[in-house]
Motif scaffolding. Structure first.
Motif, short mmCIF file in Angstrom:
data_model
loop_
_atom_site.label_atom_id
_atom_site.label_comp_id
_atom_site.label_asym_id
_atom_site.label_seq_id
_atom_site.Cartn_x
_atom_site.Cartn_y
_atom_site.Cartn_z
N UNK A 106 75.87 5.21 -80.81
CA UNK A 106 75.68 3.69 -80.55
C UNK A 106 76.32 3.25 -79.16
N UNK A 107 75.72 2.46 -78.46
CA UNK A 107 76.26 1.81 -77.23
C UNK A 107 76.53 0.34 -77.43
N UNK A 108 77.89 -0.08 -76.77
CA UNK A 108 78.06 -1.46 -76.83
C UNK A 108 79.34 -1.77 -75.81
N UNK A 109 79.43 -3.00 -75.86
CA UNK A 109 80.70 -3.43 -75.15
C UNK A 109 81.59 -3.90 -76.07
N UNK A 110 83.03 -4.10 -75.69
CA UNK A 110 84.11 -4.07 -76.71
C UNK A 110 83.89 -5.23 -77.77
N UNK A 111 83.29 -6.23 -77.39
CA UNK A 111 82.99 -7.49 -78.05
C UNK A 111 82.40 -7.11 -79.40
N UNK A 112 81.76 -5.94 -79.49
CA UNK A 112 80.96 -5.71 -80.74
C UNK A 112 81.96 -4.99 -81.63
N UNK A 113 82.98 -4.57 -81.28
CA UNK A 113 84.18 -3.87 -82.56
C UNK A 113 84.63 -4.75 -83.25
N UNK A 114 84.73 -4.55 -84.55
CA UNK A 114 85.19 -5.59 -85.60
C UNK A 114 86.21 -4.74 -86.54
N UNK A 115 86.88 -5.54 -87.31
CA UNK A 115 87.64 -4.91 -88.65
C UNK A 115 86.77 -4.72 -89.77
N UNK A 116 86.00 -5.69 -90.09
CA UNK A 116 85.00 -5.76 -91.18
C UNK A 116 83.69 -6.52 -90.62
N UNK A 117 82.74 -5.87 -91.19
CA UNK A 117 81.54 -6.15 -91.01
C UNK A 117 81.12 -7.83 -91.58
N UNK A 118 80.34 -8.56 -91.08
CA UNK A 118 79.93 -9.88 -91.55
C UNK A 118 79.88 -11.24 -90.84
N UNK A 119 80.60 -11.19 -89.63
CA UNK A 119 80.88 -12.57 -89.01
C UNK A 119 79.57 -12.66 -88.35
N UNK A 120 78.96 -11.63 -87.76
CA UNK A 120 77.57 -11.58 -87.19
C UNK A 120 76.62 -11.70 -88.42
N UNK A 121 75.73 -12.64 -88.26
CA UNK A 121 74.70 -13.09 -89.51
C UNK A 121 74.00 -11.56 -89.88
N UNK A 122 73.78 -11.28 -90.94
CA UNK A 122 73.14 -9.89 -91.39
C UNK A 122 71.77 -10.29 -91.31
N UNK A 123 70.69 -9.64 -90.56
CA UNK A 123 69.42 -9.78 -90.54
C UNK A 123 68.93 -8.98 -91.89
N UNK A 124 67.94 -9.60 -92.58
CA UNK A 124 67.31 -9.02 -93.87
C UNK A 124 65.83 -9.26 -93.36
N UNK A 125 65.10 -8.36 -93.14
CA UNK A 125 63.85 -8.30 -93.20
C UNK A 125 62.95 -8.36 -94.40
N UNK A 126 62.09 -9.48 -94.49
CA UNK A 126 61.59 -9.73 -95.98
C UNK A 126 60.01 -9.78 -95.68
N UNK A 127 59.15 -9.83 -96.68
CA UNK A 127 57.58 -9.96 -96.39
C UNK A 127 57.52 -11.32 -96.69
N UNK A 128 56.45 -11.90 -96.10
CA UNK A 128 56.30 -13.49 -95.86
C UNK A 128 55.99 -14.02 -97.25
N UNK A 129 55.40 -13.38 -98.10
CA UNK A 129 54.74 -14.00 -99.57
C UNK A 129 56.03 -13.97 -100.18
N UNK A 130 56.04 -15.48 -100.65
CA UNK A 130 57.35 -15.82 -101.54
C UNK A 130 58.74 -15.49 -101.18
N UNK A 131 58.70 -15.66 -99.71
CA UNK A 131 60.29 -15.34 -99.10
C UNK A 131 61.25 -16.28 -99.40
N UNK A 132 60.96 -17.42 -99.94
CA UNK A 132 61.95 -18.31 -100.78
C UNK A 132 62.63 -17.78 -101.96
N UNK A 133 61.84 -17.07 -102.89
CA UNK A 133 62.51 -16.55 -103.89
C UNK A 133 63.16 -15.28 -103.34
N UNK A 134 62.79 -14.36 -102.61
CA UNK A 134 63.75 -13.53 -102.05
C UNK A 134 64.98 -13.89 -101.43
#
Length: 227
Positions: free
Chosen positions: A117-145
């Motif tokens: 992984x390559x990054x600048x120092x701003x990407x280092x964190x103690x705990x994951x989660x401040x950055x919104x976690x992307x979740x890829x979902x199918x388009x059908x009934x995405x609101x239920x997901x």
């Protein structure tokens, strides 16, 4: 030193790890952009490599720079993948997918002997989660997901948009950006998310990175190896 220069230094450093004859995964994102340009210069100078892109955007850039590409179906495994991240914790667990390529990025990473992984120092964190976690979902009934994801403790879930409407991934899916704020058990959350019907993949990359190359504002570059 600006963030862009730090990203460039990380990308240039990563290119020195690519050896002649390798088949490599080529990631997506603003830091990898500099890696791709450096890699292209090395191929012009005689470095022989073959690349597997993690997104249509990366494929387009690599082809424009005459980097040889191959389909992942046509190789047994990759020697190395160089990619970016949105967050990196001390165990080198990651959040990825801010650019929308998380599904293909994870498939390529899983096919690789080593992931860096390559990054600048701003990407280092103690705990994951401040950055919104992307979740890829199918388009059908995405609101239920979305409702099922909310039951995991995420109250703020945003359907990703772009200028002309809903963002569509390279593989025809929607992306939900999930604001968990702090993810105490990334491995458990990854499993819980992928057990939800309608979820294609999530942006938690757990125990996949062997090394992180991080560039700092003072001009230094440091390697972090998985504990």
């Amino acid at each position: 030193m600006s963030n862009d220069i730090a990203k460039q230094k990380a990308g240039e450093y990563a290119a020195t790890l690519v050896e002649d004859g390798m088949t490599i995964g080529i990631g997506t994102g603003s830091t990898v952009y500099y890696f791709i340009h450096t890699l292209a210069n090395k191929t012009k100078e005689g470095l022989h490599i073959t690349g597997v892109p993690t997104s249509a955007q990366t494929a387009q850039l690599a082809r424009s720079l005459n980097i040889p590409l191959v389909d992942l179906n046509d190789v047994a495994q990759l020697d190395l993948t160089i990619d970016g991240a949105d967050e990196i914790d001390p165990s080198l667990n990651l959040i990825k997918g801010g650019g929308g390529a998380l599904l293909q990025e994870k498939i390529v990473a899983a096919a690789s002997v080593q992931n860096i992984i390559i990054a600048d120092e701003s990407k280092l964190v103690q705990n994951l989660g401040k950055f919104p976690l992307p979740v890829e979902v199918i388009t059908f009934a995405w609101r239920q997901t979305q409702k099922h994801i909310a039951q995991l403790g995420c109250s703020n879930i945003v359907l990703r948009q772009k200028q002309d409407g809903i963002f569509i991934s390279d593989h025809g899916h929607y992306i939900l950006d999930c604001h968990f704020e702090q993810i105490d058990n990334p491995a458990l959350l990854q499993q819980q998310l992928n057990n939800i019907p309608g979820v294609v993949e999530n942006g938690l990359f757990i125990n996949m990175a062997a090394k992180a190359i991080v560039a700092y504002s003072d001009g230094s570059v440091k390697e972090f190896v998985k504990p």
